[in-house]
Design an enzyme around this catalytic site. Structure first.
Site, mmCIF file in Angstrom:
data_model
loop_
_atom_site.group_PDB
_atom_site.id
_atom_site.type_symbol
_atom_site.label_atom_id
_atom_site.label_comp_id
_atom_site.label_asym_id
_atom_site.label_seq_id
_atom_site.Cartn_x
_atom_site.Cartn_y
_atom_site.Cartn_z
ATOM 1 N N CYS A 86 -48.173 -46.299 77.755
ATOM 2 C CA CYS A 86 -47.841 -46.323 76.530
ATOM 3 C C CYS A 86 -46.307 -47.051 76.049
ATOM 4 O O CYS A 86 -46.093 -47.532 74.851
ATOM 5 C CB CYS A 86 -48.116 -45.098 75.392
ATOM 6 S SG CYS A 86 -46.955 -43.730 75.919
ATOM 7 N N HIS A 123 -46.605 -39.577 73.828
ATOM 8 C CA HIS A 123 -47.210 -40.688 73.703
ATOM 9 C C HIS A 123 -46.284 -41.575 72.582
ATOM 10 O O HIS A 123 -45.817 -40.980 71.810
ATOM 11 C CB HIS A 123 -48.688 -40.283 73.050
ATOM 12 C CG HIS A 123 -49.729 -41.490 72.701
ATOM 13 N ND1 HIS A 123 -49.760 -42.562 73.627
ATOM 14 C CD2 HIS A 123 -50.089 -41.796 71.475
ATOM 15 C CE1 HIS A 123 -50.583 -43.407 72.923
ATOM 16 N NE2 HIS A 123 -50.683 -43.126 71.759
ATOM 17 N N ASP A 140 -51.674 -48.047 67.427
ATOM 18 C CA ASP A 140 -51.561 -47.249 68.711
ATOM 19 C C ASP A 140 -52.122 -48.308 69.700
ATOM 20 O O ASP A 140 -53.319 -48.235 70.110
ATOM 21 C CB ASP A 140 -52.719 -46.190 68.365
ATOM 22 C CG ASP A 140 -52.638 -45.059 69.530
ATOM 23 O OD1 ASP A 140 -51.575 -45.241 70.404
ATOM 24 O OD2 ASP A 140 -53.411 -44.314 69.440
#
Length: 289
Positions: A86, A123, A140
């Site tokens: 991520c 994250h 995202d």
């Protein structure tokens, strides 16, 4: 404040968009839409990004440092035939958004996946505003399994993209910082995927989080390969030697791969190219699991 101090402060917010090879990035993700900070462009960019660049943690497993300067990230994810996790995905996507003129806030989330424990905020994700739309949008792009497009950042929002369902929920939090929860629809209902606040994060914050997940001995990212490839109609996930394919309707298939098949599976099904030396080390690790 003198000129030098102002320059130093501005660098803390800089995502190096001016250093991005924009043409190469857009070619890598197969995006051919408008290059403007519009909502349509944001939707197209996210869909192209999440379906083109895989999620993978092979460098931490190999003990290779994960670098988040833009030159390293685009050298790996754009030109190197690799994916990333991520922090790498969001660093690259943020540089592209900055270059195109979007306004955004970087954030950190805590992956939950139904766990009652408070886990570290490891994250990365973005809250983005387009020039032609006043709403705030959750992007995202680094989780490995969508969403295909941004989700409006509003309490109770439900969104479905090609059958993949998501829901946002806001809950009162401590000291006035509300907790946001992203849920993903599964075959047996909604699963909380991660929680986050709107507290801004900066590149240096991602460097710290990335260092933890890529080096700490208790981090799952250093223990075994975890690779994902996502598209509109399926989500491939390789966890060590277990290869699972999920579908939007909640169905899935699962199989085991032999360590000797790892290179072929990574290249043909996940779009990841690794050197012969690294592949041998990864196979050796799978033999010991």
């Amino acid at each position: 404040m003198d000129e030098g101090s102002a320059t130093h402060m501005n660098l803390a917010y800089d995502w190096s968009g001016d250093l991005l090879d924009l043409d190469a990035y857009l070619e890598r993700i197969g995006y051919h839409g408008e290059r403007a900070p519009t909502l349509d462009a944001l939707r197209g960019l996210q869909r192209a990004h999440v379906t083109s660049i895989p999620f993978e943690n092979l460098d931490p497993v190999l003990g290779v440092p994960v670098l988040l300067d833009l030159a390293s990230v685009q050298g790996k994810l754009v030109r190197g035939g690799r994916g990333g996790y991520c922090f790498e995905h969001v660093t690259l996507f943020a540089a592209a958004l900055e270059r195109l003129g979007f306004r955004f806030t970087a954030m950190s989330g805590r992956v939950t996946l139904g766990s009652p424990k408070i886990l570290p905020a490891t994250h990365a994700l973005l809250a983005v505003t387009a020039a032609d739309d006043e709403r705030l949008w959750l992007c995202d792009v680094g989780f490995g399994c969508g969403p295909l497009e941004p989700i409006e950042l509003a309490d109770g929002t439900e969104a479905e993209f090609d059958g993949w369902g998501f829901r946002l929920e806001r809950r009162p939090g401590a000291q006035g910082f509300d907790d946001w929860w992203l849920h993903q629809r599964r075959d047996n209902g909604w699963l909380d995927r991660h929680t986050f606040t709107l507290n801004p994060q900066y590149p240096i914050d991602y460097v710290v989080g990335s260092h933890y997940v890529s080096t700490h001995p208790r981090s799952p990212f250093v223990q075994r390969p975890f690779v994902q490839q996502f598209s509109a109609d399926r989500h491939h996930r390789l966890d060590a030697t277990t290869w699972t394919t999920f579908r939007p309707d909640g169905s899935y298939t699962e199989r085991k791969i032999a360590p000797d098949d790892l290179g072929r599976v990574l290249a043909e099904d996940f779009g990841i190219t690794v050197s012969a030396e690294d592949l041998a080390r990864l196979r050796d690790g799978l033999d010991r699991t």
